[in-house]
Design a protein around this motif. Structure first.
Motif, PDB file in Angstrom:
ATOM      1  N   TYR A 372      -7.074  21.087  -4.900  1.00 18.11           N
ATOM      2  CA  TYR A 372      -8.099  20.176  -4.379  1.00 18.11           C
ATOM      3  C   TYR A 372      -7.439  19.125  -3.482  1.00 18.11           C
ATOM      4  CZ  TYR A 372     -10.559  22.152  -8.415  1.00 18.11           C
ATOM      5  OH  TYR A 372     -11.111  23.008  -9.339  1.00 18.11           O
ATOM      6  N   PRO A 373      -6.851  19.515  -2.374  1.00 17.88           N
ATOM      7  CA  PRO A 373      -6.148  18.545  -1.512  1.00 17.88           C
ATOM      8  C   PRO A 373      -7.058  17.449  -0.985  1.00 17.88           C
ATOM      9  CG  PRO A 373      -6.453  20.647  -0.383  1.00 17.88           C
ATOM     10  CD  PRO A 373      -6.830  20.873  -1.807  1.00 17.88           C
ATOM     11  N   GLU A 374      -8.369  17.707  -0.912  1.00 11.37           N
ATOM     12  CA  GLU A 374      -9.291  16.708  -0.385  1.00 11.37           C
ATOM     13  C   GLU A 374      -9.401  15.491  -1.306  1.00 11.37           C
ATOM     14  OE1 GLU A 374     -11.777  19.721  -2.735  1.00 11.37           O
ATOM     15  OE2 GLU A 374      -9.988  19.681  -1.457  1.00 11.37           O
ATOM     16  N   HIS A 375      -8.960  15.642  -2.577  1.00 11.07           N
ATOM     17  CA  HIS A 375      -9.041  14.531  -3.527  1.00 11.07           C
ATOM     18  C   HIS A 375      -7.713  13.770  -3.661  1.00 11.07           C
ATOM     19  CE1 HIS A 375     -12.967  15.912  -4.449  1.00 11.07           C
ATOM     20  NE2 HIS A 375     -12.604  16.955  -5.160  1.00 11.07           N
ATOM     21  N   SER A 376      -6.781  14.030  -2.774  1.00 14.95           N
ATOM     22  CA  SER A 376      -5.460  13.369  -2.860  1.00 14.95           C
ATOM     23  C   SER A 376      -5.551  11.847  -2.838  1.00 14.95           C
ATOM     24  CB  SER A 376      -4.555  13.858  -1.727  1.00 14.95           C
ATOM     25  OG  SER A 376      -4.259  15.219  -1.881  1.00 14.95           O
ATOM     26  N   PRO A 377      -6.364  11.223  -1.958  1.00 14.12           N
ATOM     27  CA  PRO A 377      -6.425   9.749  -1.932  1.00 14.12           C
ATOM     28  C   PRO A 377      -6.852   9.135  -3.259  1.00 14.12           C
ATOM     29  CG  PRO A 377      -7.397  10.659   0.061  1.00 14.12           C
ATOM     30  CD  PRO A 377      -7.166  11.807  -0.858  1.00 14.12           C
ATOM     31  N   THR A 378      -7.904   9.674  -3.872  1.00 10.78           N
ATOM     32  CA  THR A 378      -8.366   9.106  -5.141  1.00 10.78           C
ATOM     33  C   THR A 378      -7.375   9.385  -6.267  1.00 10.78           C
ATOM     34  OG1 THR A 378      -9.713  11.091  -5.525  1.00 10.78           O
ATOM     35  CG2 THR A 378     -10.814   9.181  -4.575  1.00 10.78           C
ATOM     36  N   MET A 379      -6.723  10.547  -6.244  1.00 11.26           N
ATOM     37  CA  MET A 379      -5.753  10.843  -7.298  1.00 11.26           C
ATOM     38  C   MET A 379      -4.508   9.967  -7.177  1.00 11.26           C
ATOM     39  SD  MET A 379      -7.251  12.796  -9.263  1.00 11.26           S
ATOM     40  CE  MET A 379      -5.856  12.903 -10.369  1.00 11.26           C
ATOM     41  N   MET A 380      -4.171   9.545  -5.975  1.00 11.25           N
ATOM     42  CA  MET A 380      -3.078   8.586  -5.824  1.00 11.25           C
ATOM     43  C   MET A 380      -3.461   7.228  -6.414  1.00 11.25           C
ATOM     44  SD  MET A 380      -0.555  10.240  -4.679  1.00 11.25           S
ATOM     45  CE  MET A 380      -1.213  11.616  -5.652  1.00 11.25           C
ATOM     46  N   LEU A 381      -4.738   6.875  -6.279  1.00 13.53           N
ATOM     47  CA  LEU A 381      -5.222   5.648  -6.926  1.00 13.53           C
ATOM     48  C   LEU A 381      -5.151   5.769  -8.445  1.00 13.53           C
ATOM     49  CD1 LEU A 381      -8.350   4.448  -4.877  1.00 13.53           C
ATOM     50  CD2 LEU A 381      -6.209   3.204  -5.259  1.00 13.53           C
ATOM     51  N   VAL A 382      -5.477   6.954  -8.964  1.00  9.37           N
ATOM     52  CA  VAL A 382      -5.382   7.193 -10.406  1.00  9.37           C
ATOM     53  C   VAL A 382      -3.948   6.977 -10.876  1.00  9.37           C
ATOM     54  CG1 VAL A 382      -5.495   8.974 -12.200  1.00  9.37           C
ATOM     55  CG2 VAL A 382      -7.347   8.763 -10.536  1.00  9.37           C
ATOM     56  N   ARG A 383      -3.001   7.563 -10.146  1.00 10.08           N
ATOM     57  CA  ARG A 383      -1.594   7.404 -10.509  1.00 10.08           C
ATOM     58  C   ARG A 383      -1.181   5.931 -10.468  1.00 10.08           C
ATOM     59  NH1 ARG A 383       3.387  11.000  -9.655  1.00 10.08           N
ATOM     60  NH2 ARG A 383       5.121   9.510  -9.814  1.00 10.08           N
ATOM     61  N   ASP A 384      -1.646   5.216  -9.464  1.00 17.19           N
ATOM     62  CA  ASP A 384      -1.306   3.799  -9.326  1.00 17.19           C
ATOM     63  C   ASP A 384      -1.844   2.995 -10.502  1.00 17.19           C
ATOM     64  OD1 ASP A 384      -0.493   1.344  -8.350  1.00 17.19           O
ATOM     65  OD2 ASP A 384      -2.192   1.142  -6.980  1.00 17.19           O
ATOM     66  N   LEU A 385      -3.104   3.244 -10.884  1.00 12.44           N
ATOM     67  CA  LEU A 385      -3.715   2.496 -11.978  1.00 12.44           C
ATOM     68  C   LEU A 385      -3.034   2.796 -13.309  1.00 12.44           C
ATOM     69  CD1 LEU A 385      -7.425   2.875 -10.863  1.00 12.44           C
ATOM     70  CD2 LEU A 385      -6.236   0.694 -11.196  1.00 12.44           C
ATOM     71  N   VAL A 386      -2.693   4.057 -13.543  1.00 13.89           N
ATOM     72  CA  VAL A 386      -1.996   4.414 -14.783  1.00 13.89           C
ATOM     73  C   VAL A 386      -0.615   3.748 -14.810  1.00 13.89           C
ATOM     74  CG1 VAL A 386      -0.983   6.309 -16.109  1.00 13.89           C
ATOM     75  CG2 VAL A 386      -3.256   6.572 -15.096  1.00 13.89           C
ATOM     76  N   GLN A 387       0.068   3.732 -13.669  1.00 11.40           N
ATOM     77  CA  GLN A 387       1.381   3.082 -13.592  1.00 11.40           C
ATOM     78  C   GLN A 387       1.257   1.588 -13.877  1.00 11.40           C
ATOM     79  OE1 GLN A 387       4.749   4.457 -12.864  1.00 11.40           O
ATOM     80  NE2 GLN A 387       4.941   2.490 -13.901  1.00 11.40           N
ATOM     81  N   GLN A 388       0.226   0.957 -13.349  1.00 16.73           N
ATOM     82  CA  GLN A 388       0.020  -0.466 -13.613  1.00 16.73           C
ATOM     83  C   GLN A 388      -0.219  -0.719 -15.102  1.00 16.73           C
ATOM     84  OE1 GLN A 388      -2.626  -2.750 -11.057  1.00 16.73           O
ATOM     85  NE2 GLN A 388      -2.467  -1.181  -9.452  1.00 16.73           N
ATOM     86  N   ALA A 389      -0.957   0.174 -15.753  1.00 17.81           N
ATOM     87  CA  ALA A 389      -1.207   0.022 -17.190  1.00 17.81           C
ATOM     88  C   ALA A 389       0.095   0.160 -17.977  1.00 17.81           C
ATOM     89  CB  ALA A 389      -2.223   1.066 -17.654  1.00 17.81           C
ATOM     90  N   LEU A 390       0.923   1.110 -17.586  1.00 17.63           N
ATOM     91  CA  LEU A 390       2.221   1.274 -18.243  1.00 17.63           C
ATOM     92  C   LEU A 390       3.077   0.018 -18.068  1.00 17.63           C
ATOM     93  CD1 LEU A 390       3.002   4.945 -17.103  1.00 17.63           C
ATOM     94  CD2 LEU A 390       2.204   4.217 -19.356  1.00 17.63           C
ATOM     95  N   ASP A 391       3.072  -0.544 -16.849  1.00 18.23           N
ATOM     96  CA  ASP A 391       3.857  -1.761 -16.574  1.00 18.23           C
ATOM     97  C   ASP A 391       3.332  -2.949 -17.383  1.00 18.23           C
ATOM     98  OD1 ASP A 391       5.380  -0.304 -14.807  1.00 18.23           O
ATOM     99  OD2 ASP A 391       4.290  -0.967 -13.021  1.00 18.23           O
ATOM    100  N   LEU A 392       2.013  -3.027 -17.549  1.00 17.87           N
ATOM    101  CA  LEU A 392       1.435  -4.105 -18.344  1.00 17.87           C
ATOM    102  C   LEU A 392       1.957  -4.066 -19.773  1.00 17.87           C
ATOM    103  CD1 LEU A 392      -2.306  -4.263 -17.201  1.00 17.87           C
ATOM    104  CD2 LEU A 392      -0.777  -6.225 -17.454  1.00 17.87           C
ATOM    105  N   TYR A 393       2.057  -2.863 -20.311  1.00 12.88           N
ATOM    106  CA  TYR A 393       2.519  -2.719 -21.698  1.00 12.88           C
ATOM    107  C   TYR A 393       3.983  -3.126 -21.818  1.00 12.88           C
ATOM    108  CZ  TYR A 393       3.275  -0.662 -26.310  1.00 12.88           C
ATOM    109  OH  TYR A 393       3.581  -0.478 -27.642  1.00 12.88           O
ATOM    110  N   ILE A 394       4.825  -2.617 -20.925  1.00 14.21           N
ATOM    111  CA  ILE A 394       6.259  -2.891 -20.995  1.00 14.21           C
ATOM    112  C   ILE A 394       6.550  -4.376 -20.783  1.00 14.21           C
ATOM    113  CG2 ILE A 394       8.483  -2.423 -19.886  1.00 14.21           C
ATOM    114  CD1 ILE A 394       7.459   0.380 -19.251  1.00 14.21           C
ATOM    115  N   ALA A 395       5.768  -5.023 -19.903  1.00 23.22           N
ATOM    116  CA  ALA A 395       6.024  -6.430 -19.561  1.00 23.22           C
ATOM    117  C   ALA A 395       5.874  -7.357 -20.758  1.00 23.22           C
ATOM    118  CB  ALA A 395       5.076  -6.870 -18.445  1.00 23.22           C
ATOM    119  N   GLN A 396       5.109  -6.954 -21.753  1.00 23.95           N
ATOM    120  CA  GLN A 396       4.899  -7.819 -22.918  1.00 23.95           C
ATOM    121  C   GLN A 396       6.182  -8.067 -23.702  1.00 23.95           C
ATOM    122  OE1 GLN A 396       1.883  -9.455 -23.518  1.00 23.95           O
ATOM    123  NE2 GLN A 396       1.723  -8.616 -21.445  1.00 23.95           N
ATOM    124  N   PHE A 397       7.137  -7.176 -23.565  1.00 20.62           N
ATOM    125  CA  PHE A 397       8.376  -7.309 -24.336  1.00 20.62           C
ATOM    126  C   PHE A 397       9.422  -8.149 -23.615  1.00 20.62           C
ATOM    127  CE2 PHE A 397       6.224  -3.446 -25.627  1.00 20.62           C
ATOM    128  CZ  PHE A 397       6.232  -3.548 -27.011  1.00 20.62           C
TER     129      PHE A 397
END
Length: 505
Positions: A372-397
């Motif tokens: 589904y190459p046509e969905h690449s832009p939104t899936m990159m946003l998904v990756r970005d949001l998941v990465q931000q959530a991971l960073d939020l968790y790690i930053a607490q320590f």
């Protein structure tokens, strides 16, 4: 010259599967030897009736007395049930501490309740009483067409994936209806892009046609979702379809116990039987979905079961080289990171800070992007949001809660990070592919929220997800968030997250 009368030969010479395969049936009841040898579900002897869907139903099945069952809670699995009383060879694969108490009611959400009248069958079906005006002109023929399209799609996938095709008519009609319900209402929620490559639909449901354990798990989860979403059109339509089959509706609790008993009865996973390894692994993954649907705490034990199963098979690298193994690996990679913070802080930090595990997570979310190459832009946003959530968790320590200056700096950093997450999420097109796999990331960002406006924002986002998918885990997650938001200054939200006891993803 008198003619000798020919002996009477009954019209029904055997069971329906043997008749379809055009082979001789030994007419053994309740299951003939031919069906038993091939692992098919024998229909037994007797006249077969056909409903508009085209599936055969035995007279003896219709005339059985309706069973009575009571469902106090969607996952009120009784620890003293016979399914949990006996131990088998499967316990050699799963350590005793893993299976001990599985399905107990100690940590179940008390707010979820299903009434007895909704699942027991009677002449005047409760589903008929609840059918709305919108369904007053409901067409059985229309339902039959939808079911046929769904099963044709599965048959086409069987040919591509090399899965043996079993004629749909051999499967009882009520199971076919529940598989269709799973396909329409649950499978779309389990993947980033719902399309022709949705493995929760085409792989899992195709395997269910040939594997009784997988089928039992699928229909169990489907029944739970059906009973927990009574106000939807899908519920009313499916209840109407089930009523047309005139077969007894099942108690999901009893079906769940049957799945657990089926898991225990399997031979050891260290054997060379590929089918058993795939069957057990996918069944456990389906039960994970059940924990999400009901909002139960069984995911804690399921996590240990999945780990034990993969270890017994020699690790992920030793999984059979078949298409289903890639699916199992991808789901395991997601669950491993999503469940880790809910188990304990140490495990959460270990998995979330691991670059290998993070890459495996991202690959599992985007592994179908080439289709589904046509969905690449939104899936990159998904990756970005998941990465931000991971960073939020790690930053607490990085900050200490026993030092006021460090705590204030940590709070300010969290507010900035959560605001950035919020702005990124607002830029995500509502309803776009990938939105359904953002529940976990939103839950983590909500847990880190300090400002009231952020809390209110994520509460509305999570409620919108719950309104779409009907999963109780989100409602239970919101209750947990309120406890996290009311924490003291000496508590980290990451430590309280490990007390959630519900899988929010």
């Amino acid at each position: 010259m008198s003619t000798k009368k020919r002996p009477y030969v009954p019209k029904t010479k055997g069971c329906y599967p043997c008749s379809r395969r055009r082979i001789h049936c030994d007419r053994t009841e309740p299951t003939c030897h031919k069906c038993a040898a091939r692992g098919l579900q024998c229909t037994g002897l007797g006249l077969k009736l056909r409903f508009p869907y085209g599936a055969p139903v035995s007279v003896s099945t219709i005339s059985e007395a309706p069973g009575t069952s009571h469902l106090s809670r969607p996952n009120a699995f009784r620890a003293n049930d016979p399914a949990f009383a006996s131990r088998s060879s499967y316990d050699q694969t799963f350590p005793p501490e893993v299976l001990h108490g599985f399905g107990s009611t100690e940590h179940l959400p008390p707010s979820v309740s299903l009434s007895n009248g909704d699942i027991s069958h009677s002449t005047t079906s409760s589903s008929q009483q609840h059918v709305s005006k919108d369904l007053s002109s409901y067409s059985a023929f229309g339902a039959s067409v939808e079911l046929e399209r769904h099963e044709t799609s599965l048959a086409r996938f069987n040919q591509i994936g090399g899965i043996p095709h079993i004629p749909a008519e051999i499967t009882p009609l009520w199971k076919r209806i529940m598989c269709k319900y799973f396909s329409d209402n649950i499978a779309p929620e389990m993947t980033a892009i719902d399309g022709s490559h949705n493995e929760w639909r085409h792989l899992v449901l195709s395997l269910a046609q040939t594997d009784n354990l997988v089928m039992d798990a699928v229909v169990t989860v489907a029944f739970y979702h059906l009973e927990l979403n009574k106000s939807t059109q899908a519920h009313k339509r499916t209840k109407c379809e089930l009523s047309a089959t005139r077969s007894d509706l099942r108690d999901p609790n009893e079906m769940y116990n049957r799945v657990i008993q089926g898991l225990r009865s399997q031979p050891g996973l260290n054997s060379g039987n590929v089918n058993i390894k795939i069957s057990v692994s996918i069944t456990i993954l389906i039960l994970f979905v059940g924990a999400m649907v009901t909002g139960g705490s069984d995911f804690l034990l399921l996590s240990r079961m999945l780990e034990s199963a993969i270890e017994a098979m020699g690790g992920e690298d030793k999984l059979p080289r078949v298409y289903a193994s890639d699916f199992i690996k991808n789901q395991n990679h997601k669950i491993r990171i999503y469940a880790a913070p809910l188990l304990n802080e140490r495990r959460g930090l270990q998995f979330i800070s691991s670059q290998t595990h993070k890459e495996q997570l991202f690959n599992s979310l985007t592994h179908r992007l080439l289709d589904y190459p046509e969905h690449s832009p939104t899936m990159m946003l998904v990756r970005d949001l998941v990465q931000q959530a991971l960073d939020l968790y790690i930053a607490q320590f990085d900050y200490r809660t026993d030092d006021q200056a460090s705590e204030e700096l940590g709070n300010m950093t969290s507010i900035i990070r959560v605001q950035h997450f919020k702005e990124t999420l607002e830029a995500f097109p509502q309803g776009a592919p990938g939105e359904r796999v953002l529940v976990w990331a939103c839950f983590i960002a909500a847990s880190a929220s300090i400002l009231d406006e952020h809390k209110e924002f994520f509460e509305q986002i999570l409620l919108r997800h719950q309104s779409r998918n009907g999963f109780i885990n989100i409602l239970e997650g919101l209750e947990c968030l309120r406890r996290i938001w009311s924490r003291t200054s000496q508590e980290r939200w990451t430590s309280l997250l490990a007390q959630v006891n519900v899988l929010v993803m």
